[in-house]
Scaffold this motif. Structure first.
Motif, PDB file in Angstrom:
ATOM      1  N   SER A  69       0.835  -1.201   0.000  1.00  0.00           N
ATOM      2  CA  SER A  69       0.000   0.000   0.000  1.00  0.00           C
ATOM      3  C   SER A  69       0.870   1.252   0.000  1.00  0.00           C
ATOM      4  O   SER A  69       2.100   1.184   0.120  1.00  0.00           O
ATOM      5  CB  SER A  69      -0.883   0.026   1.252  1.00  0.00           C
ATOM      6  OG  SER A  69      -0.127   0.429   2.376  1.00  0.00           O
ATOM      7  N   ARG A  70       0.202   2.395  -0.061  1.00  0.00           N
ATOM      8  CA  ARG A  70       0.902   3.670   0.061  1.00  0.00           C
ATOM      9  C   ARG A  70       1.581   3.812   1.426  1.00  0.00           C
ATOM     10  O   ARG A  70       2.364   4.726   1.622  1.00  0.00           O
ATOM     11  CB  ARG A  70      -0.101   4.815  -0.105  1.00  0.00           C
ATOM     12  CG  ARG A  70      -0.660   4.996  -1.507  1.00  0.00           C
ATOM     13  CD  ARG A  70      -1.872   5.918  -1.409  1.00  0.00           C
ATOM     14  NE  ARG A  70      -2.453   6.328  -2.677  1.00  0.00           N
ATOM     15  CZ  ARG A  70      -3.375   5.631  -3.337  1.00  0.00           C
ATOM     16  NH1 ARG A  70      -3.775   4.464  -2.898  1.00  0.00           N
ATOM     17  NH2 ARG A  70      -3.891   6.110  -4.461  1.00  0.00           N
ATOM     18  N   TYR A 120      -6.644  -5.856   4.246  1.00  0.00           N
ATOM     19  CA  TYR A 120      -7.586  -5.063   3.441  1.00  0.00           C
ATOM     20  C   TYR A 120      -9.048  -5.413   3.725  1.00  0.00           C
ATOM     21  O   TYR A 120      -9.880  -4.531   3.870  1.00  0.00           O
ATOM     22  CB  TYR A 120      -7.308  -5.264   1.955  1.00  0.00           C
ATOM     23  CG  TYR A 120      -6.216  -4.357   1.429  1.00  0.00           C
ATOM     24  CD1 TYR A 120      -6.458  -3.001   1.243  1.00  0.00           C
ATOM     25  CD2 TYR A 120      -4.948  -4.845   1.144  1.00  0.00           C
ATOM     26  CE1 TYR A 120      -5.461  -2.154   0.786  1.00  0.00           C
ATOM     27  CE2 TYR A 120      -3.949  -4.006   0.688  1.00  0.00           C
ATOM     28  CZ  TYR A 120      -4.211  -2.667   0.505  1.00  0.00           C
ATOM     29  OH  TYR A 120      -3.232  -1.831   0.066  1.00  0.00           O
ATOM     30  N   MET A 136      -8.986  -3.555   8.335  1.00  0.00           N
ATOM     31  CA  MET A 136      -9.006  -2.183   7.800  1.00  0.00           C
ATOM     32  C   MET A 136     -10.433  -1.603   7.821  1.00  0.00           C
ATOM     33  O   MET A 136     -10.628  -0.399   7.766  1.00  0.00           O
ATOM     34  CB  MET A 136      -8.449  -2.171   6.366  1.00  0.00           C
ATOM     35  CG  MET A 136      -7.640  -0.937   6.050  1.00  0.00           C
ATOM     36  SD  MET A 136      -7.037  -0.958   4.345  1.00  0.00           S
ATOM     37  CE  MET A 136      -5.631  -2.051   4.452  1.00  0.00           C
ATOM     38  N   LYS A 137     -11.418  -2.499   7.837  1.00  0.00           N
ATOM     39  CA  LYS A 137     -12.819  -2.048   7.823  1.00  0.00           C
ATOM     40  C   LYS A 137     -13.510  -2.291   9.165  1.00  0.00           C
ATOM     41  O   LYS A 137     -14.733  -2.137   9.279  1.00  0.00           O
ATOM     42  CB  LYS A 137     -13.610  -2.781   6.718  1.00  0.00           C
ATOM     43  CG  LYS A 137     -12.957  -2.709   5.342  1.00  0.00           C
ATOM     44  CD  LYS A 137     -12.870  -1.285   4.817  1.00  0.00           C
ATOM     45  CE  LYS A 137     -12.110  -1.239   3.483  1.00  0.00           C
ATOM     46  NZ  LYS A 137     -11.673   0.110   3.123  1.00  0.00           N
ATOM     47  N   GLY A 190     -11.314   3.977   6.265  1.00  0.00           N
ATOM     48  CA  GLY A 190     -10.950   2.558   6.206  1.00  0.00           C
ATOM     49  C   GLY A 190      -9.807   2.310   5.240  1.00  0.00           C
ATOM     50  O   GLY A 190      -9.746   1.272   4.578  1.00  0.00           O
ATOM     51  N   LYS A 191      -8.912   3.276   5.157  1.00  0.00           N
ATOM     52  CA  LYS A 191      -7.768   3.182   4.237  1.00  0.00           C
ATOM     53  C   LYS A 191      -6.475   3.367   5.005  1.00  0.00           C
ATOM     54  O   LYS A 191      -6.455   3.982   6.079  1.00  0.00           O
ATOM     55  CB  LYS A 191      -7.868   4.263   3.149  1.00  0.00           C
ATOM     56  CG  LYS A 191      -8.897   3.957   2.065  1.00  0.00           C
ATOM     57  CD  LYS A 191      -8.970   5.108   1.072  1.00  0.00           C
ATOM     58  CE  LYS A 191      -9.815   4.761  -0.136  1.00  0.00           C
ATOM     59  NZ  LYS A 191      -9.144   3.886  -1.094  1.00  0.00           N
ATOM     60  N   VAL A 192      -5.395   2.847   4.444  1.00  0.00           N
ATOM     61  CA  VAL A 192      -4.070   3.055   5.021  1.00  0.00           C
ATOM     62  C   VAL A 192      -3.238   3.872   4.027  1.00  0.00           C
ATOM     63  O   VAL A 192      -3.533   3.851   2.826  1.00  0.00           O
ATOM     64  CB  VAL A 192      -3.366   1.698   5.321  1.00  0.00           C
ATOM     65  CG1 VAL A 192      -4.028   0.988   6.457  1.00  0.00           C
ATOM     66  CG2 VAL A 192      -3.281   0.808   4.074  1.00  0.00           C
ATOM     67  N   PRO A 193      -2.232   4.572   4.531  1.00  0.00           N
ATOM     68  CA  PRO A 193      -1.741   4.570   5.897  1.00  0.00           C
ATOM     69  C   PRO A 193      -2.442   5.591   6.772  1.00  0.00           C
ATOM     70  O   PRO A 193      -3.110   6.499   6.287  1.00  0.00           O
ATOM     71  CB  PRO A 193      -0.269   4.975   5.716  1.00  0.00           C
ATOM     72  CG  PRO A 193      -0.291   5.936   4.565  1.00  0.00           C
ATOM     73  CD  PRO A 193      -1.339   5.377   3.636  1.00  0.00           C
ATOM     74  N   GLU A 202      -3.715  10.461   5.158  1.00  0.00           N
ATOM     75  CA  GLU A 202      -3.235  11.024   3.886  1.00  0.00           C
ATOM     76  C   GLU A 202      -1.703  11.007   3.891  1.00  0.00           C
ATOM     77  O   GLU A 202      -1.059  11.722   4.666  1.00  0.00           O
ATOM     78  CB  GLU A 202      -3.745  12.436   3.604  1.00  0.00           C
ATOM     79  CG  GLU A 202      -5.257  12.539   3.550  1.00  0.00           C
ATOM     80  CD  GLU A 202      -5.858  11.593   2.508  1.00  0.00           C
ATOM     81  OE1 GLU A 202      -5.368  11.557   1.360  1.00  0.00           O
ATOM     82  OE2 GLU A 202      -6.793  10.863   2.846  1.00  0.00           O
ATOM     83  N   VAL A 203      -1.153  10.184   3.014  1.00  0.00           N
ATOM     84  CA  VAL A 203       0.292   9.959   3.097  1.00  0.00           C
ATOM     85  C   VAL A 203       1.101  11.249   2.880  1.00  0.00           C
ATOM     86  O   VAL A 203       2.138  11.442   3.516  1.00  0.00           O
ATOM     87  CB  VAL A 203       0.715   8.793   2.164  1.00  0.00           C
ATOM     88  CG1 VAL A 203       0.538   9.117   0.708  1.00  0.00           C
ATOM     89  CG2 VAL A 203       2.139   8.382   2.457  1.00  0.00           C
TER      90      VAL A 203
HETATM   91  N1  LIG Z   1      -5.632   9.523  -0.237  1.00  0.00           N
HETATM   92  C1  LIG Z   1      -5.067   8.452   0.542  1.00  0.00           C
HETATM   93  C2  LIG Z   1      -5.243   7.161  -0.218  1.00  0.00           C
HETATM   94  C3  LIG Z   1      -5.108   5.970   0.653  1.00  0.00           C
HETATM   95  C4  LIG Z   1      -5.488   4.704  -0.076  1.00  0.00           C
HETATM   96  O1  LIG Z   1      -6.263   4.705  -1.039  1.00  0.00           O
HETATM   97  N2  LIG Z   1      -4.941   3.585   0.386  1.00  0.00           N
HETATM   98  C5  LIG Z   1      -5.288   2.312  -0.198  1.00  0.00           C
HETATM   99  C6  LIG Z   1      -4.027   1.448  -0.253  1.00  0.00           C
HETATM  100  S1  LIG Z   1      -2.744   2.155  -1.225  1.00  0.00           S
HETATM  101  C7  LIG Z   1      -6.274   1.614   0.723  1.00  0.00           C
HETATM  102  O2  LIG Z   1      -6.139   1.672   1.928  1.00  0.00           O
HETATM  103  N3  LIG Z   1      -7.260   0.917   0.160  1.00  0.00           N
HETATM  104  C8  LIG Z   1      -8.171   0.141   0.936  1.00  0.00           C
HETATM  105  C9  LIG Z   1      -9.606   0.388   0.589  1.00  0.00           C
HETATM  106  O3  LIG Z   1      -9.935   1.425   0.019  1.00  0.00           O
HETATM  107  O4  LIG Z   1     -10.405  -0.459   0.931  1.00  0.00           O
HETATM  108  C10 LIG Z   1      -3.578   8.738   0.825  1.00  0.00           C
HETATM  109  O5  LIG Z   1      -2.956   9.431   0.035  1.00  0.00           O
HETATM  110  O6  LIG Z   1      -3.054   8.285   1.861  1.00  0.00           O
END
Ligand SMILES: N[C@@H](CCC(=O)N[C@@H](CS)C(=O)NCC(=O)O)C(=O)O
Length: 207
Positions: free
Chosen positions: A13-14, A36, A40-41, A52-55, A66-67
Motif C-alpha cells: 500500500s501507500r 484489506y 481495515m474495515k 478505512g484506508k491506510v496509511p 493522507e500519506v
Molecule cells: N488519499 C489516501 C489514499 C489511501 C489509499 O487509497 N490507500 C489504499 C491502499 S494504497 C487503501 O487503503 N485501500 C483500501 C480500501 O480502500 O479499501 C492517501 O494518500 O493516503
C-alpha cells in the motif's frame, strides 16, 4: 507512551511511503499491519480513519491520515532530520507546491488514466489537472532542473513525489521517461528507502 509513533499500514500500500519517511526520521515507531478485507474495515480502525484506508499515523494523541500529510507532518515534527525547509523559509513555497501538486493533480491524473478515463477536451478547464500530458511535462521539468525539487537537499517533497514516480513506473501507470528514471534512481538509493523496503517486503513474503 504519550509520544509513541504508530504506523497503521499494509505492506502492499501507500503505507510504504510513510514507512520510508519514518525510516528517514530515525525515531522509534511501531507498525500495526491491517488486512484489506477485515481489520481495515473494522470499527477499531474506522475510529482512527473513517475512510478505512491506510496509511494512518498516530503520534501520541494526534492522528494523521493522507500519506502526503503524514510525510509533511513528520518532517516538521522532527526538524532535526532536515527533511523540510524551516517554517517561514521562502523555500516552503516550492516545497508545498510540489507536495500539493503531487497529492492533487498527479494522483488524480494517474488514477484516472489507469482506469481508462480520458477527460473530454472541453472539460479540461474544470479538472484540477487539466490534461495528463501537461502534468507529466510539469513533473519532467521539475525533476530535471536539479538533483532535488527544493533547494539543494532531499526533502519530504522528493520522498513523496519520487515515490509516486517510482511506484507509478513499476506498476506501468507512469511512463518511464529517462528524467523520471534518473531522478528515481538517485533518490531511491537512500539507505532509509532500502530499510523501509526490506521491512515491507519481509511482511509480504510472510506466510
Ligand atoms: N488519499 C489516501 C489514499 C489511501 C489509499 O487509497 N490507500 C489504499 C491502499 S494504497 C487503501 O487503503 N485501500 C483500501 C480500501 O480502500 O479499501 C492517501 O494518500 O493516503
Amino acid at each position: 507512551m504519550a509520544d509513541d509513533l504508530i504506523l497503521y499500514t499494509n505492506p502492499m500500500s501507500r503505507g510504504r511511503i510513510a514507512r520510508w519517511m519514518l525510516e528517514e526520521i530515525g525515531q522509534p515507531y511501531r507498525t500495526e499491519i491491517l488486512d484489506y478485507a477485515t481489520t481495515m474495515k473494522a470499527p477499531a480502525y474506522l475510529a482512527i480513519n473513517p475512510m478505512g484506508k491506510v496509511p494512518a499515523l498516530r503520534h501520541g494523541d494526534i492522528v494523521v491520515t493522507e500519506v502526503a500529510a503524514i510525510c509533511t507532518y513528520l518532517a516538521d515534527a522532527f526538524p532535526q532530520a532536515g527533511l523540510a525547509p524551516p517554517p517561514g523559509h521562502r523555500l516552503r513555497g516550492p516545497y508545498y507546491r510540489w507536495l500539493f501538486f503531487c497529492a492533487g493533480p498527479v494522483e488524480a491524473a494517474v488514477s484516472n488514466k489507469a482506469l481508462g478515463f480520458v477527460v473530454p477536451q472541453e472539460r479540461e478547464r474544470m479538472m484540477g489537472y487539466g490534461r495528463i500530458e501537461h502534468v507529466m511535462a510539469a513533473l519532467e521539468a521539475a525533476v530535471s532542473k536539479a538533483d532535488y525539487l527544493v533547494g539543494d537537499s532531499f526533502t519530504a517533497a522528493d520522498l513523496y513525489l519520487g515515490s509516486q514516480l517510482g511506484f507509478g513506473m513499476m506498476f506501468g501507470t507512469i511512463e518511464k521517461r529517462p528524467a523520471f528514471q534518473q531522478y528515481w534512481q538517485r533518490i531511491s538509493a537512500r539507505p532509509a528507502y532500502a530499510r523501509a523496503t526490506q521491512l515491507d517486503e519481509s511482511l509480504v513474503s510472510r506466510p
